[in-house]
Motif scaffolding. Structure first.
Motif, PDB file in Angstrom:
ATOM      1  N   VAL A  29      56.658  22.662   5.955  1.00  0.00           N
ATOM      2  CA  VAL A  29      57.483  22.583   4.754  1.00  0.00           C
ATOM      3  C   VAL A  29      58.101  21.197   4.729  1.00  0.00           C
ATOM      4  N   CYS A  30      57.909  20.465   3.630  1.00  0.00           N
ATOM      5  CA  CYS A  30      58.416  19.091   3.524  1.00  0.00           C
ATOM      6  C   CYS A  30      59.529  19.036   2.483  1.00  0.00           C
ATOM      7  N   CYS A  31      60.670  18.545   2.918  1.00  0.00           N
ATOM      8  CA  CYS A  31      61.835  18.451   2.019  1.00  0.00           C
ATOM      9  C   CYS A  31      62.024  17.044   1.469  1.00  0.00           C
ATOM     10  N   CYS A  32      61.033  16.150   1.607  1.00  0.00           N
ATOM     11  CA  CYS A  32      61.265  14.755   1.235  1.00  0.00           C
ATOM     12  C   CYS A  32      61.484  14.615  -0.274  1.00  0.00           C
ATOM     13  N   ASP A  33      62.164  13.540  -0.628  1.00  0.00           N
ATOM     14  CA  ASP A  33      62.520  13.347  -2.031  1.00  0.00           C
ATOM     15  C   ASP A  33      61.293  13.043  -2.904  1.00  0.00           C
ATOM     16  N   SER A  34      60.217  12.542  -2.298  1.00  0.00           N
ATOM     17  CA  SER A  34      58.998  12.298  -3.087  1.00  0.00           C
ATOM     18  C   SER A  34      58.317  13.607  -3.472  1.00  0.00           C
ATOM     19  N   CYS A  35      58.249  14.546  -2.528  1.00  0.00           N
ATOM     20  CA  CYS A  35      57.676  15.858  -2.874  1.00  0.00           C
ATOM     21  C   CYS A  35      58.530  16.517  -3.961  1.00  0.00           C
ATOM     22  N   GLN A  36      59.826  16.360  -3.862  1.00  0.00           N
ATOM     23  CA  GLN A  36      60.716  16.928  -4.897  1.00  0.00           C
ATOM     24  C   GLN A  36      60.491  16.242  -6.236  1.00  0.00           C
TER      25      GLN A  36
HETATM   26 ZN    ZN Z   1      57.271  15.372   1.271  1.00  0.00          ZN
END
Ligand code: ZN
Ligand code: ZN
Length: 190
Positions: A29-36
Motif C-alpha cells: 500500500v503506497c501513501c505517496c502524494d503522487s499516487c494520491q
Molecule cells: Zn505512491
C-alpha cells in the motif's frame, strides 16, 4: 499458481495476469502524494484510496499481464516529465497500474483493476505500507514505513533481475518490444 482476472470498473477493458502466487509479487500500500494526485486527477479517489490516502498495489512482471479487450482504451500518464508512467482506462478512469519503463519490467497493478475475491489467499498479505509520511491522517496500519523500506526495494530489484534473465521482461502490455510506451503518454506539468 493462479490466473487472475483484470477488469476496469465499466468492463470495457479486460485482461488477466498469469502465474500469480503470493510469493510471485509484492502486495503493498503506497501513501505517496503522487499516487494520491493520480487518483485525484482521474476523479476516482473514493474508489482508489483507503482512509489514509493509501493506494493498494500488486507488483508483478509486465509480461505476466495481458490485456484481452479494450487495449485502445489504455492510456499512460506522467504527473511530471520524469515521473512514473501511470496507466488508466479512458472509458471509466479506472487506475490500472504504474510502470517505470520497458527496461524495468515490473508493473504495480492497482487494486481497482484487479478482479479478485480473496486477495489474501491469492496475492498474499500486504507486505509493506509505504510512504506513510504522506498519509492524510495518522494511519493505524499493522506496520508501516515513513518512506520506502529497503527490504521491499531489494525484493523487487531481485525479482526484476530474475524476470530479465528468464525473459519475463517481454512482451509487455504497456511497451512495444523496442521499449516505447504502447501509446503516447500524457504529461501533466507541475
Ligand atoms: Zn505512491
Ligand atoms: Zn472502463
Amino acid at each position: 499458481m493462479a490466473t487472475i482476472s483484470l477488469k476496469c470498473k465499466c468492463g470495457q477493458v479486460r485482461g488477466s495476469a498469469t502465474g500469480i502466487t503470493p510469493a510471485s509479487g509484492n502486495r503493498v500500500v503506497c501513501c505517496c502524494d503522487s499516487c494520491q494526485a493520480f487518483a485525484a486527477h482521474l476523479g476516482v479517489e473514493a474508489d482508489t484510496l483507503d482512509e489514509f490516502g493509501g493506494t493498494e498495489l500488486f507488483q508483478t512482471s509486465q509480461s505476466q499481464v495481458q490485456i484481452e479487450t479494450g487495449q485502445d482504451k489504455l492510456q499512460g500518464l506522467r504527473l511530471s516529465e520524469k515521473g512514473l508512467l501511470r496507466w488508466y482506462t479512458t472509458c471509466c478512469n479506472t487506475p490500472v497500474g504504474n510502470t517505470i519503463n520497458a527496461k524495468m519490467p515490473f508493473v504495480g497493478l492497482i487494486h481497482t483493476f484487479i478482479d479478485v475475491e480473496d486477495k489474501n489467499a491469492t496475492l498474499g498479505p500486504v507486505r509493506a505500507y509505504v510512504q506513510t509520511k504522506h498519509a492524510t491522517k495518522e494511519p493505524d496500519y499493522p506496520h508501516h514505513s515513513a518512506k520506502f523500506p529497503i527490504g521491499i526495494t531489494l525484493r523487487i530489484i531481485r525479482k526484476m533481475l530474475v524476470w530479465k534473465v528468464t525473459g519475463k521482461d517481454k512482451p509487455s502490455a504497456f511497451f512495444s518490444d523496442d521499449g516505447r510506451p504502447a501509446v503516447k503518454p500524457i504529461v501533466l506539468s507541475d
